[in-house]
Design a protein around this motif. Structure first.
Motif, PDB file in Angstrom:
ATOM      1  N   GLY A   9       0.828  -1.225   0.000  1.00 27.12           N
ATOM      2  CA  GLY A   9       0.000   0.000   0.000  1.00 27.12           C
ATOM      3  C   GLY A   9       0.844   1.249   0.000  1.00 27.12           C
ATOM      4  O   GLY A   9       0.398   2.309   0.447  1.00 27.12           O
ATOM      5  N   ASP A  14      -1.251   6.674   3.453  1.00 32.05           N
ATOM      6  CA  ASP A  14      -0.382   6.344   4.590  1.00 32.05           C
ATOM      7  C   ASP A  14       0.969   5.812   4.126  1.00 32.05           C
ATOM      8  O   ASP A  14       2.007   6.097   4.731  1.00 32.05           O
ATOM      9  CB  ASP A  14      -1.039   5.281   5.480  1.00 32.05           C
ATOM     10  N   ASN A  40       0.994   4.924 -11.174  1.00 35.40           N
ATOM     11  CA  ASN A  40       0.101   5.221 -10.053  1.00 35.40           C
ATOM     12  C   ASN A  40       0.946   5.672  -8.862  1.00 35.40           C
ATOM     13  O   ASN A  40       0.749   5.203  -7.746  1.00 35.40           O
ATOM     14  CB  ASN A  40      -0.670   3.926  -9.744  1.00 35.40           C
ATOM     15  N   LEU A  58      -1.879  -8.324  -3.215  1.00 38.79           N
ATOM     16  CA  LEU A  58      -2.374  -9.054  -2.042  1.00 38.79           C
ATOM     17  C   LEU A  58      -3.190 -10.283  -2.420  1.00 38.79           C
ATOM     18  O   LEU A  58      -3.447 -11.151  -1.591  1.00 38.79           O
ATOM     19  CB  LEU A  58      -3.268  -8.141  -1.186  1.00 38.79           C
ATOM     20  N   LEU A  59      -3.622 -10.340  -3.678  1.00 35.87           N
ATOM     21  CA  LEU A  59      -4.399 -11.497  -4.123  1.00 35.87           C
ATOM     22  C   LEU A  59      -3.493 -12.643  -4.582  1.00 35.87           C
ATOM     23  O   LEU A  59      -3.979 -13.712  -4.923  1.00 35.87           O
ATOM     24  CB  LEU A  59      -5.325 -11.097  -5.285  1.00 35.87           C
ATOM     25  N   GLN A  82      -8.583  -2.706   0.203  1.00 34.42           N
ATOM     26  CA  GLN A  82      -9.680  -1.958  -0.416  1.00 34.42           C
ATOM     27  C   GLN A  82     -10.209  -1.133   0.750  1.00 34.42           C
ATOM     28  O   GLN A  82     -10.884  -1.646   1.633  1.00 34.42           O
ATOM     29  CB  GLN A  82     -10.720  -2.925  -0.985  1.00 34.42           C
ATOM     30  N   SER A  83      -9.909   0.158   0.765  1.00 27.14           N
ATOM     31  CA  SER A  83     -10.066   0.931   2.001  1.00 27.14           C
ATOM     32  C   SER A  83     -11.287   1.844   2.025  1.00 27.14           C
ATOM     33  O   SER A  83     -11.517   2.522   3.022  1.00 27.14           O
ATOM     34  CB  SER A  83      -8.805   1.782   2.221  1.00 27.14           C
ATOM     35  N   PHE A  98      -9.081  -8.888  -0.497  1.00 19.49           N
ATOM     36  CA  PHE A  98      -7.954  -7.966  -0.257  1.00 19.49           C
ATOM     37  C   PHE A  98      -7.719  -7.759   1.237  1.00 19.49           C
ATOM     38  O   PHE A  98      -6.636  -7.940   1.756  1.00 19.49           O
ATOM     39  CB  PHE A  98      -8.266  -6.552  -0.786  1.00 19.49           C
ATOM     40  N   ALA A 122      -2.665  -2.844   9.472  1.00 20.38           N
ATOM     41  CA  ALA A 122      -3.458  -1.616   9.543  1.00 20.38           C
ATOM     42  C   ALA A 122      -4.904  -1.934   9.905  1.00 20.38           C
ATOM     43  O   ALA A 122      -5.770  -2.089   9.045  1.00 20.38           O
ATOM     44  CB  ALA A 122      -3.399  -0.882   8.201  1.00 20.38           C
ATOM     45  N   LEU A 174      -6.299   2.341  14.047  1.00 21.57           N
ATOM     46  CA  LEU A 174      -6.220   3.776  13.778  1.00 21.57           C
ATOM     47  C   LEU A 174      -7.592   4.355  13.461  1.00 21.57           C
ATOM     48  O   LEU A 174      -8.361   3.771  12.681  1.00 21.57           O
ATOM     49  CB  LEU A 174      -5.251   4.043  12.619  1.00 21.57           C
ATOM     50  N   HIS A 177      -7.707   9.247   9.628  1.00 16.98           N
ATOM     51  CA  HIS A 177      -6.643  10.234   9.508  1.00 16.98           C
ATOM     52  C   HIS A 177      -6.532  10.680   8.056  1.00 16.98           C
ATOM     53  O   HIS A 177      -6.654   9.894   7.127  1.00 16.98           O
ATOM     54  CB  HIS A 177      -5.324   9.709  10.069  1.00 16.98           C
TER      55      HIS A 177
END
Ligand code: NDP
Ligand code: GDR
Length: 330
Positions: A9, A14, A40, A58-59, A82-83, A98, A122, A174, A177
Motif C-alpha cells: 500500500g 499512509d 500510479n 495481495l491477491l 480496499q479501504s 484484499f 493496519a 487507527l 486520519h
C-alpha cells in the motif's frame, strides 16, 4: 547496516507518509505495487529515486513471497487494502479477498521466508462500528460494513499468528486520519476539494450523504509516527491511535467552507443515494494506552488539518483545474 522495511500500500496516503518517515530514519524502503496500465505513483514522485518498488498483489501469494525475498525486510507494514467503506457493499467479496485474506497471505509469506520479520497490520476504528464511544483497546467490535468485517478478520488473524507461531505481529487500530494526499472519495478530501473548486468558480454545488455522522479525525503525518513506534516495542501489542476529539460531517463542512469565507449552506445538498446501508454514527478514540506505552500524541488539531487540506486543494486546482475533479457517485 541500514534497517529495511517493506510497505504494502505504498502508493496510498499512509504508505507515502510512512515511506518518508522511514527514509528520514535511515531505512532502506521497498514497497509493493500492483500492476496497472498507467503509473500510479503520484504520492511518491518526490521520493521515487530513494525507494524500491516491487510488483506484487495481495491477491497473489507467490508475489508476496517474492517481494519479501527480494527486499529482505526487518519490518513489514501491511497497509494495502480496499479501504473505501462505501465500495465494500458493492464489492463485498473482493473487499474480503484484499482486506481480510490478504492479511493471511502476507503473514504466511513472512512465515515462509523469515519468521523473525516484524509485522504491522493496519486495523481500523471501523471495527468498533456501533460500539459506544470512547473506544479503546478493550472495546468489543461491532462492525457495520463488509470493509469493517474484513478488518476484524485481519485484526484477529494477526493476533492469532502472534499467539500460534510466536510472530512479532501487531495491529494499530487507527481512527480516521486525513491529509492533502487523502483519496478524493473520502469525506474530508471530498469537502476540501469541493470548497476550493467552488471558490475558484470550477464547481457549483456539492452532494453529500449523512451529515450527522461523527468521526475522530487526525493528521496522517502524525499517525504514521505511531505506526513506526508500535513496531519498535520489545513485545508486540495492539494499540488504538486517535485524537480523542470528534466532530460531525456538518462541522467539517462549516470549517472547510468558512476557511474560504463561504457559507456551506449555500452549496451543499443531501443526496439520499450517498447514505450508506448501515452507518457508523459516532467514533471517538481513547489512545491513552499508546501515550503511556511509547509517548505518542497527535500534533495537529482538526481545524489546522482542514485548513491545510483546503489550502493544498486551492493550490492544486489553481495549477490544474482538470486534474482533481471529483468523481460523482461516491
Ligand atoms: P489508501 O486507499 O490511500 O491506500 C490503499 C493502498 O492499498 C494503495 O496503495 C492501493 O494500491 C493498495 N492496494 C489495494 N488493493 C491492493 C492489492 N490487492 N494488492 C496490493 N496493493 C493493494 O488507504 P490509506 O493509506 O488511507 O490507508 C492505509 C491502510 O490503513 C488501509 O489498510 C486502510 O484500510 C487502513 N486504515 C486507514 C485509515 C485512514 O483513516 N486513512 C484508518 C484506519 C485504517 P493502488 O494505489 O494500486 O490502488
Ligand atoms: P470512513 O470515511 O467511512 O469513516 O472510513 P469516509 O470519509 O468515507 O466517511 C466518513 C463519514 O462521512 C459520512 N459521509 C460521507 N462520506 C463520504 N465518503 N462521502 C460523502 O459524500 C459523505 N457524506 C457523509 C460517511 O457516511 C461516514 O459516516 C475511513 C477509511 O479511511 C477507512 O479505510 C478507515 O478504516 C476508516 O476511515 C477509519
Amino acid at each position: 547496516m541500514p534497517r529495511k522495511a517493506l510497505i504494502s500500500g505504498i502508493t496510498g496516503q499512509d504508505g507515502s507518509y510512512l515511506a518518508e518517515l522511514l527514509l528520514d530514519k535511515g531505512y532502506q524502503v521497498s514497497g509493493i505495487t500492483r500492476r496497472s496500465s498507467s503509473p500510479n505513483i503520484e504520492r511518491l514522485t518526490h521520493i521515487i529515486d530513494r525507494i524500491q518498488l516491487i510488483s506484487g498483489d495481495l491477491l497473489d501469494q507467490n508475489s508476496l513471497v517474492a517481494a519479501i525475498q527480494q527486499s529482505e525486510p526487518d519490518e513489514v507494514y501491511n497497509l494495502a487494502a480496499q479501504s473505501f467503506v462505501a465500495t465494500s457493499w458493492r464489492q463485498a467479496e473482493l473487499t474480503g479477498q484484499f482486506t481480510a485474506l490478504g492479511v493471511t497471505r502476507m503473514l504466511d509469506a513472512i512465515r515462509a521466508v523469515n519468521p523473525k520479520i516484524r509485522f504491522y497490520q493496519a486495523s481500523s476504528s471501523e471495527m468498533f462500528g456501533a460500539a459506544t464511544p470512547p473506544q479503546n483497546e478493550s472495546t468489543p467490535f461491532h462492525p457495520r460494513s463488509p470493509y469493517a468485517v474484513a478488518k476484524v478478520f485481519g485484526h484477529f488473524i494477526t493476533q492469532n499468528y502472534r499467539e500460534s507461531f510466536g510472530l512479532y505481529a501487531c495491529s494499530g487500530i487507527l481512527f480516521n486520519h486525513e491529509s492533502p494526499r487523502r483519496g478524493l472519495e473520502f469525506v474530508t478530501r471530498k469537502v476540501t476539494n469541493a470548497a476550493a473548486r467552488i471558490q475558484l468558480g470550477l464547481q457549483k454545488d456539492l452532494a453529500m450523504g449523512n451529515l450527522s455522522a461523527k468521526r475522530d479525525w487526525g493528521f496522517a503525518g502524525d499517525y504514521v509516527e505511531a505506526i513506526w513506534m508500535m513496531l519498535q516495542a520489545d513485545t508486540p501489542k495492539d494499540f488504538v491511535v486517535a485524537t480523542g476529539v470528534s466532530h460531525s460531517v456538518e462541522y467539517l463542512l462549516e470549517v472547510a467552507f468558512s476557511h474560504l469565507n463561504l457559507d456551506y449552506r449555500d452549496f451543499v445538498r443531501v443526496d439520499p443515494s450517498l447514505i450508506r446501508p448501515a452507518e457508523v454514527d459516532y467514533l471517538c478514540g481513547d489512545s491513552s494506552e499508546a501515550q503511556r506505552a511509547f509517548g505518542w500524541k497527535p500534533r495537529t488539531n482538526f481545524e489546522q488539518l482542514i485548513a491545510m487540506m483546503v489550502e493544498a486543494d486551492l493550490e492544486r486546482n489553481r495549477r490544474n483545474p482538470a486534474a482533481v475533479h471529483f468523481v460523482s457517485g461516491v
